[in-house]
Design a protein around this motif. Structure first.
Motif, PDB file in Angstrom:
ATOM      1  N   VAL A   1      19.044  -5.636 -13.625  1.00 30.11           N
ATOM      2  CA  VAL A   1      17.803  -6.172 -14.197  1.00 30.11           C
ATOM      3  C   VAL A   1      16.834  -6.436 -13.044  1.00 30.11           C
ATOM      4  O   VAL A   1      17.256  -6.813 -11.955  1.00 30.11           O
ATOM      5  CB  VAL A   1      18.071  -7.464 -15.013  1.00 30.11           C
ATOM      6  N   LYS A   2      15.532  -6.217 -13.283  1.00 26.62           N
ATOM      7  CA  LYS A   2      14.558  -6.430 -12.203  1.00 26.62           C
ATOM      8  C   LYS A   2      14.389  -7.918 -11.939  1.00 26.62           C
ATOM      9  O   LYS A   2      14.274  -8.720 -12.866  1.00 26.62           O
ATOM     10  CB  LYS A   2      13.204  -5.827 -12.603  1.00 26.62           C
ATOM     11  N   LEU A   3      14.339  -8.264 -10.667  1.00 27.66           N
ATOM     12  CA  LEU A   3      14.031  -9.643 -10.285  1.00 27.66           C
ATOM     13  C   LEU A   3      12.517  -9.784 -10.149  1.00 27.66           C
ATOM     14  O   LEU A   3      11.829  -8.805  -9.882  1.00 27.66           O
ATOM     15  CB  LEU A   3      14.703  -9.993  -8.956  1.00 27.66           C
TER      16      LEU A   3
ATOM     17  N   ASP B   1      42.926 -10.367 -15.356  1.00 29.73           N
ATOM     18  CA  ASP B   1      42.684  -8.930 -15.293  1.00 29.73           C
ATOM     19  C   ASP B   1      41.265  -8.536 -15.692  1.00 29.73           C
ATOM     20  O   ASP B   1      40.979  -7.361 -15.882  1.00 29.73           O
ATOM     21  CB  ASP B   1      43.716  -8.156 -16.125  1.00 29.73           C
ATOM     22  N   VAL B   2      40.395  -9.517 -15.825  1.00 30.33           N
ATOM     23  CA  VAL B   2      38.983  -9.246 -16.062  1.00 30.33           C
ATOM     24  C   VAL B   2      38.179 -10.115 -15.103  1.00 30.33           C
ATOM     25  O   VAL B   2      38.449 -11.306 -14.959  1.00 30.33           O
ATOM     26  CB  VAL B   2      38.569  -9.581 -17.523  1.00 30.33           C
ATOM     27  N   ALA B   3      37.205  -9.514 -14.438  1.00 23.38           N
ATOM     28  CA  ALA B   3      36.357 -10.282 -13.525  1.00 23.38           C
ATOM     29  C   ALA B   3      34.899  -9.930 -13.785  1.00 23.38           C
ATOM     30  O   ALA B   3      34.555  -8.753 -13.943  1.00 23.38           O
ATOM     31  CB  ALA B   3      36.725  -9.984 -12.076  1.00 23.38           C
ATOM     32  N   VAL B   4      34.056 -10.960 -13.842  1.00 22.85           N
ATOM     33  CA  VAL B   4      32.617 -10.767 -14.024  1.00 22.85           C
ATOM     34  C   VAL B   4      31.925 -11.186 -12.732  1.00 22.85           C
ATOM     35  O   VAL B   4      32.112 -12.303 -12.252  1.00 22.85           O
ATOM     36  CB  VAL B   4      32.094 -11.621 -15.210  1.00 22.85           C
ATOM     37  N   VAL B   5      31.155 -10.272 -12.172  1.00 22.47           N
ATOM     38  CA  VAL B   5      30.475 -10.520 -10.897  1.00 22.47           C
ATOM     39  C   VAL B   5      28.972 -10.424 -11.118  1.00 22.47           C
ATOM     40  O   VAL B   5      28.499  -9.503 -11.793  1.00 22.47           O
ATOM     41  CB  VAL B   5      30.895  -9.481  -9.831  1.00 22.47           C
ATOM     42  N   ARG B   6      28.243 -11.364 -10.582  1.00 20.16           N
ATOM     43  CA  ARG B   6      26.784 -11.274 -10.562  1.00 20.16           C
ATOM     44  C   ARG B   6      26.318 -11.486  -9.126  1.00 20.16           C
ATOM     45  O   ARG B   6      26.855 -12.325  -8.417  1.00 20.16           O
ATOM     46  CB  ARG B   6      26.158 -12.339 -11.451  1.00 20.16           C
ATOM     47  N   TYR B   7      25.315 -10.717  -8.740  1.00 18.96           N
ATOM     48  CA  TYR B   7      24.717 -10.927  -7.415  1.00 18.96           C
ATOM     49  C   TYR B   7      23.305 -10.369  -7.425  1.00 18.96           C
ATOM     50  O   TYR B   7      22.877  -9.731  -8.391  1.00 18.96           O
ATOM     51  CB  TYR B   7      25.558 -10.269  -6.310  1.00 18.96           C
ATOM     52  N   GLU B   8      22.592 -10.629  -6.342  1.00 19.93           N
ATOM     53  CA  GLU B   8      21.243 -10.091  -6.199  1.00 19.93           C
ATOM     54  C   GLU B   8      21.229  -9.094  -5.053  1.00 19.93           C
ATOM     55  O   GLU B   8      21.985  -9.243  -4.080  1.00 19.93           O
ATOM     56  CB  GLU B   8      20.255 -11.228  -5.899  1.00 19.93           C
ATOM     57  N   MET B   9      20.375  -8.085  -5.186  1.00 15.36           N
ATOM     58  CA  MET B   9      20.113  -7.240  -4.030  1.00 15.36           C
ATOM     59  C   MET B   9      18.606  -7.162  -3.818  1.00 15.36           C
ATOM     60  O   MET B   9      17.848  -6.993  -4.769  1.00 15.36           O
ATOM     61  CB  MET B   9      20.751  -5.862  -4.148  1.00 15.36           C
TER      62      MET B   9
ATOM     63  N   LEU C   1      12.649  -3.213  -3.712  1.00 12.09           N
ATOM     64  CA  LEU C   1      13.539  -3.069  -4.867  1.00 12.09           C
ATOM     65  C   LEU C   1      14.392  -4.323  -4.927  1.00 12.09           C
ATOM     66  O   LEU C   1      15.221  -4.550  -4.050  1.00 12.09           O
ATOM     67  CB  LEU C   1      14.428  -1.828  -4.709  1.00 12.09           C
ATOM     68  N   ASN C   2      14.145  -5.158  -5.926  1.00 13.69           N
ATOM     69  CA  ASN C   2      14.878  -6.409  -6.063  1.00 13.69           C
ATOM     70  C   ASN C   2      15.538  -6.441  -7.427  1.00 13.69           C
ATOM     71  O   ASN C   2      14.866  -6.435  -8.448  1.00 13.69           O
ATOM     72  CB  ASN C   2      13.922  -7.606  -5.923  1.00 13.69           C
ATOM     73  N   LEU C   3      16.859  -6.436  -7.422  1.00 16.89           N
ATOM     74  CA  LEU C   3      17.601  -6.369  -8.681  1.00 16.89           C
ATOM     75  C   LEU C   3      18.654  -7.464  -8.792  1.00 16.89           C
ATOM     76  O   LEU C   3      19.258  -7.845  -7.787  1.00 16.89           O
ATOM     77  CB  LEU C   3      18.340  -5.026  -8.792  1.00 16.89           C
TER      78      LEU C   3
END
Lengths: 139, 147
Positions: free
Chosen positions: B143-145, B98-106, B120-122
């Motif tokens: 966070v800034k890439l 019931d908890v999910a941690v997602v990370r990705y880049e845009m 804009l790269n985050l």
């Protein structure tokens, strides 16, 4: 009589909740101390195995990498001081914490001093509060 | 016969468990993509109301932090146009179902009102929790890439 039972249960619930948030605040402080003192036993307890620890330069460490980089000397913390800590959300099983933190560290042999805004997501397990995700941004 | 039944029931529960893990992965990925296209595309507040948990802390890459209401208002009134709302290089981890941690880049181009387009790269961190069987966003930090 029923009213008395209800009030007692509510009071008990509040007390337990207060104990939980106190335990969380202790964990937040304890984590900073353990990173500086390289207390691996404490860190093993405080860091969830699925941890993703994000730095302000977008570098992300796993729990294993936190230990490896500490042991190899790649990343050494000499000071981690929270100038403010806010418990933005606390549920029974998880909590969000935000802090403003001053960090002195040595990264790849280069000393650095940085002021950060840190977001931490903690979960409550049978062992206690564990850090699951962390992301810092430079202030 | 009994051993066959036991084997079958173990197999079934493994398949069902495996499926529920896949279902959660699909749901969280879909919710994350929906969030991304809403925040940086449609800016529809009704969708955000459905995606956000009762309590949300929404952090920007410069250190600004918004509450649930502030985030909805900020997103809906954002005048910038964004070129690419896709999730890149995503990682999804589950805890306790019931908890999910997602990370990705845009990585995209932002055109602010009256300004020239700028990159804009985050890196984005999303924390999703299950409320009444639905995945809802309870934490976000950008966070800034580097580039």
């Amino acid at each position: 009589m029923r009213l008395l039972v209800t009030i007692s249960l509510l009071f008990l619930g509040c007390t337990l909740f207060a104990q939980d948030t106190a335990a969380l605040k202790t964990a937040v402080t304890h984590l900073n101390e353990a990173l500086v003192s390289k207390d691996q036993k404490a860190l093993d307890q405080l860091l969830n195995n699925k941890l993703s620890y994000g730095h302000s330069n977008a570098w992300i460490q796993t729990k294993k990498e936190v230990f490896d980089d500490m042991n190899s000397g790649k990343l050494i913390y000499t000071k981690i001081e929270n100038s403010s800590v806010t418990l933005v959300d606390a549920e029974k099983q998880y909590a969000s914490v935000r802090a403003v933190t001053n960090v002195d560290a040595v990264l790849n042999g280069n000393p650095l001093q940085i002021k950060l805004h840190v977001y931490q997501f903690w979960i409550k397990t049978k062992k206690g509060w564990e850090l699951l995700a962390r992301q810092a941004v430079k202030l | 016969m009994k051993s066959a039944l036991i084997i079958l029931s173990i197999f079934s529960s493994v398949v069902v468990f495996g499926q529920s893990k896949n279902v959660n992965f699909v749901m969280v990925l879909a919710a994350s993509k929906n969030l991304q296209t809403t925040v940086f595309g449609t800016k529809d507040s009704a969708t955000l109301e459905k995606l956000f948990a009762k309590k949300l802390t929404y952090g920007h890459s410069g250190g600004k932090v918004e509450t649930r209401e502030e985030a909805i208002h900020g997103i809906a009134n954002n005048k910038s146009i964004y070129s690419d709302t896709s999730l890149k290089a995503y990682d999804i981890r589950f805890i306790n179902k019931d908890v999910a941690v997602v990370r990705y880049e845009m990585r995209e181009t932002e055109t602010k009102a009256g300004a020239a387009p700028a990159p804009l790269n985050l890196g984005i961190l999303l924390v999703w929790v299950k409320e009444k069987g639905q995945w809802k966003l309870t934490g976000r930090q950008a966070v800034k890439l580097a580039n």
